[in-house]
Motif scaffolding. Sequence first.
Motif, PDB file in Angstrom:
ATOM      1  N   TYR A   1      -5.620  45.570 -22.697  1.00 20.20           N
ATOM      2  CA  TYR A   1      -5.671  45.501 -24.153  1.00 20.20           C
ATOM      3  C   TYR A   1      -4.999  44.212 -24.623  1.00 20.20           C
ATOM      4  O   TYR A   1      -4.019  43.755 -24.029  1.00 20.20           O
ATOM      5  N   VAL A   2      -5.537  43.644 -25.708  1.00 20.13           N
ATOM      6  CA  VAL A   2      -5.084  42.351 -26.213  1.00 20.13           C
ATOM      7  C   VAL A   2      -4.581  42.520 -27.642  1.00 20.13           C
ATOM      8  O   VAL A   2      -5.309  43.016 -28.512  1.00 20.13           O
ATOM      9  N   CYS A   3      -3.320  42.112 -27.871  1.00 23.54           N
ATOM     10  CA  CYS A   3      -2.739  42.106 -29.217  1.00 23.54           C
ATOM     11  C   CYS A   3      -2.766  40.670 -29.736  1.00 23.54           C
ATOM     12  O   CYS A   3      -2.282  39.752 -29.065  1.00 23.54           O
ATOM     13  N   LYS A   4      -3.312  40.478 -30.937  1.00 21.32           N
ATOM     14  CA  LYS A   4      -3.382  39.149 -31.544  1.00 21.32           C
ATOM     15  C   LYS A   4      -2.707  39.199 -32.913  1.00 21.32           C
ATOM     16  O   LYS A   4      -3.014  40.062 -33.734  1.00 21.32           O
ATOM     17  N   ALA A   5      -1.767  38.278 -33.135  1.00 21.58           N
ATOM     18  CA  ALA A   5      -1.087  38.148 -34.427  1.00 21.58           C
ATOM     19  C   ALA A   5      -1.424  36.783 -35.012  1.00 21.58           C
ATOM     20  O   ALA A   5      -1.362  35.767 -34.312  1.00 21.58           O
ATOM     21  N   PHE A   6      -1.746  36.730 -36.309  1.00 21.26           N
ATOM     22  CA  PHE A   6      -2.163  35.463 -36.896  1.00 21.26           C
ATOM     23  C   PHE A   6      -1.814  35.418 -38.381  1.00 21.26           C
ATOM     24  O   PHE A   6      -1.723  36.437 -39.065  1.00 21.26           O
ATOM     25  N   ASN A   7      -1.556  34.202 -38.842  1.00 18.78           N
ATOM     26  CA  ASN A   7      -1.483  33.898 -40.271  1.00 18.78           C
ATOM     27  C   ASN A   7      -2.159  32.547 -40.472  1.00 18.78           C
ATOM     28  O   ASN A   7      -2.804  32.030 -39.549  1.00 18.78           O
ATOM     29  N   PHE A   8      -1.994  31.947 -41.649  1.00 24.52           N
ATOM     30  CA  PHE A   8      -2.727  30.704 -41.895  1.00 24.52           C
ATOM     31  C   PHE A   8      -2.136  29.520 -41.136  1.00 24.52           C
ATOM     32  O   PHE A   8      -2.744  28.453 -41.069  1.00 24.52           O
ATOM     33  N   ILE A   9      -0.956  29.714 -40.529  1.00 25.95           N
ATOM     34  CA  ILE A   9      -0.343  28.635 -39.747  1.00 25.95           C
ATOM     35  C   ILE A   9      -0.913  28.602 -38.328  1.00 25.95           C
ATOM     36  O   ILE A   9      -1.171  27.543 -37.763  1.00 25.95           O
ATOM     37  N   GLY A  10      -1.136  29.777 -37.733  1.00 25.29           N
ATOM     38  CA  GLY A  10      -1.634  29.827 -36.362  1.00 25.29           C
ATOM     39  C   GLY A  10      -1.721  31.253 -35.863  1.00 25.29           C
ATOM     40  O   GLY A  10      -1.649  32.217 -36.641  1.00 25.29           O
ATOM     41  N   GLU A  11      -1.867  31.413 -34.559  1.00 21.26           N
ATOM     42  CA  GLU A  11      -1.994  32.743 -33.977  1.00 21.26           C
ATOM     43  C   GLU A  11      -1.420  32.756 -32.565  1.00 21.26           C
ATOM     44  O   GLU A  11      -1.315  31.714 -31.903  1.00 21.26           O
ATOM     45  N   VAL A  12      -1.045  33.948 -32.104  1.00 19.58           N
ATOM     46  CA  VAL A  12      -0.580  34.172 -30.736  1.00 19.58           C
ATOM     47  C   VAL A  12      -1.212  35.469 -30.253  1.00 19.58           C
ATOM     48  O   VAL A  12      -1.600  36.321 -31.056  1.00 19.58           O
ATOM     49  N   GLU A  13      -1.328  35.609 -28.941  1.00 18.65           N
ATOM     50  CA  GLU A  13      -1.855  36.843 -28.381  1.00 18.65           C
ATOM     51  C   GLU A  13      -1.185  37.136 -27.050  1.00 18.65           C
ATOM     52  O   GLU A  13      -0.670  36.232 -26.380  1.00 18.65           O
TER      53      GLU A  13
ATOM     54  N   PRO B   1       7.047  28.278 -44.124  1.00 15.93           N
ATOM     55  CA  PRO B   1       5.989  28.931 -43.331  1.00 15.93           C
ATOM     56  C   PRO B   1       6.166  28.641 -41.847  1.00 15.93           C
ATOM     57  O   PRO B   1       6.586  27.547 -41.451  1.00 15.93           O
ATOM     58  N   SER B   2       5.842  29.634 -41.008  1.00 17.21           N
ATOM     59  CA  SER B   2       6.003  29.474 -39.561  1.00 17.21           C
ATOM     60  C   SER B   2       4.892  30.215 -38.829  1.00 17.21           C
ATOM     61  O   SER B   2       4.327  31.185 -39.337  1.00 17.21           O
ATOM     62  N   ILE B   3       4.586  29.738 -37.612  1.00 13.26           N
ATOM     63  CA  ILE B   3       3.563  30.360 -36.775  1.00 13.26           C
ATOM     64  C   ILE B   3       4.070  31.712 -36.277  1.00 13.26           C
ATOM     65  O   ILE B   3       5.279  31.885 -36.080  1.00 13.26           O
ATOM     66  N   PRO B   4       3.191  32.697 -36.078  1.00 15.10           N
ATOM     67  CA  PRO B   4       3.649  34.001 -35.589  1.00 15.10           C
ATOM     68  C   PRO B   4       4.329  33.888 -34.229  1.00 15.10           C
ATOM     69  O   PRO B   4       3.993  33.027 -33.415  1.00 15.10           O
TER      70      PRO B   4
ATOM     71  N   ARG C   1       5.306  43.822 -31.570  1.00 15.63           N
ATOM     72  CA  ARG C   1       6.032  43.487 -32.801  1.00 15.63           C
ATOM     73  C   ARG C   1       6.108  41.973 -32.925  1.00 15.63           C
ATOM     74  O   ARG C   1       6.460  41.268 -31.976  1.00 15.63           O
ATOM     75  N   THR C   2       5.778  41.488 -34.115  1.00 13.41           N
ATOM     76  CA  THR C   2       5.719  40.044 -34.328  1.00 13.41           C
ATOM     77  C   THR C   2       6.462  39.663 -35.599  1.00 13.41           C
ATOM     78  O   THR C   2       6.797  40.505 -36.435  1.00 13.41           O
ATOM     79  N   ASP C   3       6.733  38.357 -35.719  1.00 18.55           N
ATOM     80  CA  ASP C   3       7.392  37.821 -36.909  1.00 18.55           C
ATOM     81  C   ASP C   3       6.742  36.494 -37.250  1.00 18.55           C
ATOM     82  O   ASP C   3       6.154  35.826 -36.383  1.00 18.55           O
ATOM     83  N   GLY C   4       6.848  36.106 -38.501  1.00 19.28           N
ATOM     84  CA  GLY C   4       6.283  34.841 -38.948  1.00 19.28           C
ATOM     85  C   GLY C   4       6.291  34.787 -40.462  1.00 19.28           C
ATOM     86  O   GLY C   4       6.571  35.772 -41.148  1.00 19.28           O
ATOM     87  N   MET C   5       6.024  33.617 -41.030  1.00 20.92           N
ATOM     88  CA  MET C   5       5.985  33.442 -42.475  1.00 20.92           C
ATOM     89  C   MET C   5       4.701  32.696 -42.837  1.00 20.92           C
ATOM     90  O   MET C   5       4.505  31.548 -42.390  1.00 20.92           O
ATOM     91  N   PRO C   6       3.776  33.306 -43.571  1.00 24.63           N
ATOM     92  CA  PRO C   6       3.877  34.683 -44.065  1.00 24.63           C
ATOM     93  C   PRO C   6       3.730  35.696 -42.928  1.00 24.63           C
ATOM     94  O   PRO C   6       3.363  35.338 -41.818  1.00 24.63           O
ATOM     95  N   ARG C   7       4.036  36.928 -43.263  1.00 25.08           N
ATOM     96  CA  ARG C   7       4.009  37.976 -42.253  1.00 25.08           C
ATOM     97  C   ARG C   7       2.628  38.025 -41.600  1.00 25.08           C
ATOM     98  O   ARG C   7       1.614  38.141 -42.283  1.00 25.08           O
TER      99      ARG C   7
END
Length: 444
Positions: free
Chosen positions: A170-182, A101-104, A126-132
């Motif tokens: 405009y603000v893009c936010k990507a997140f999973n259970f590891i963390g988030e970025v924007e 697992p990795s942060i986005p 466009r973002t990447d991370g595990m899980p997606r």
Amino acid sequence: MSKIGTYLSFAALAFCLLLCFLLSYEHQRLQQRVETLEHGAKPHLDQRNARRTKRNNDNTDEHDLECRSAEPKGDDGPAGERVPQGEKGDTGDGVGGLLTPSIPAFIVKPHPVTVRENDTASIPCRTDGMPRPAVTWSREDGQLQNERSFILIDGSLMIMDAVPNDQGTYVCKAFNFIGEVEAKANLTVLVPVRILDHSPHTFVEEESDLTLRCPVFGRPEPEITWNKTSGAPSAWRTFLNEGEVGFSKIELKDSGFYRCVAQNIFNEVDVILRVTVVPRLRFVIVPRKKTEIHVGDDVVLTCVADSGEFIPVVTWSKTSGVLPSGSRLDENGTLVIANASFDATGSYTCTAKNIITSIETEVEVDVLVRTCTEWRRLGYTESAEYRIDPDVEGPVPAFQALCDMEDKNGVGITIFRHDSEGRIQTSTCDPPGCYKKDINYTTS
């Protein structure tokens, strides 16, 4: 009937016996077929199990070699090629082929986008991370127009039919259970110059300040120039500031038509604005601030205002209520109260109004009685103190006096008291005039 029944019974019994025989025969045939298939397939099954056992042993030996090797290796790819570590078969970071697992993280960050009005705007994310990671969009200075905004499968934001109000951050936010970025990006919507709703005719009072604004909108901000049908701006006693034209203490001669021209990279428009300078509203005739009138006389309050060709409307009102009965307003703004009674006493306001503004002036009206006899004639029969003013509009102000409404057949006698009503002891005095004494009369 009994013979027929017997025949039918034998026929049914025979049918049942035949059916049982056929079912038994078919069962035996199927059993023989299964035994034949199992006997023929056994050699093939034994061979397949042998191959599987050999392959497992080979994999175990290869795994032992990889564990002893200093450099991690992957599985064999097609045509004997080695697959890079981390792809299929990799045992470096994961366990049993699973990724860690990795942060986005951003593959393509949002960046500023410029579109023309009514076009489609697309802001990448466009973002990447595990899980997606999941991707959401928001607007820093407002709300997304849900009926025209869509998040694409790659995380980008698409805004259909862009309008000027869509411009913003405009603000893009990507997140999973590891963390988030924007990340943020600005959207700019370019708009050809267009004319806004406005009043084409402006009225302004003489000697006032006026600022004319060109009623246009566009992006980029349009360049605006002004001119007047009768001359250049430098001759107007005006000032220009960011597309506005202003007048300081505007004069009657500044009336006229003004034209503003607005231009940006898309187009050019012009707007004609009319300015009418109205003469300052003022009173020409006003009544005295305080008017005293004898009861029963007519009250005449003259109020005349002027505003050039813009003739003002003059109205009267009474502060404490409606105008007294018998009141009328003449065309020249004069208020007449015929046969004034005591209800005419009070404060009155004259209001003059033109197309722009209004002015007011006030007057106090006091309805007075000269003597106690007049009070008696007005129907007052009780002896008491009454307010009288013998000269009404003269220099002597009104005062309280004792009125005797019974003596002298009840005609109403005015009684003044003084400080020498009692007996005074004096010595013999000769000749006449040798004795003098000041007598002071008092009123309430």
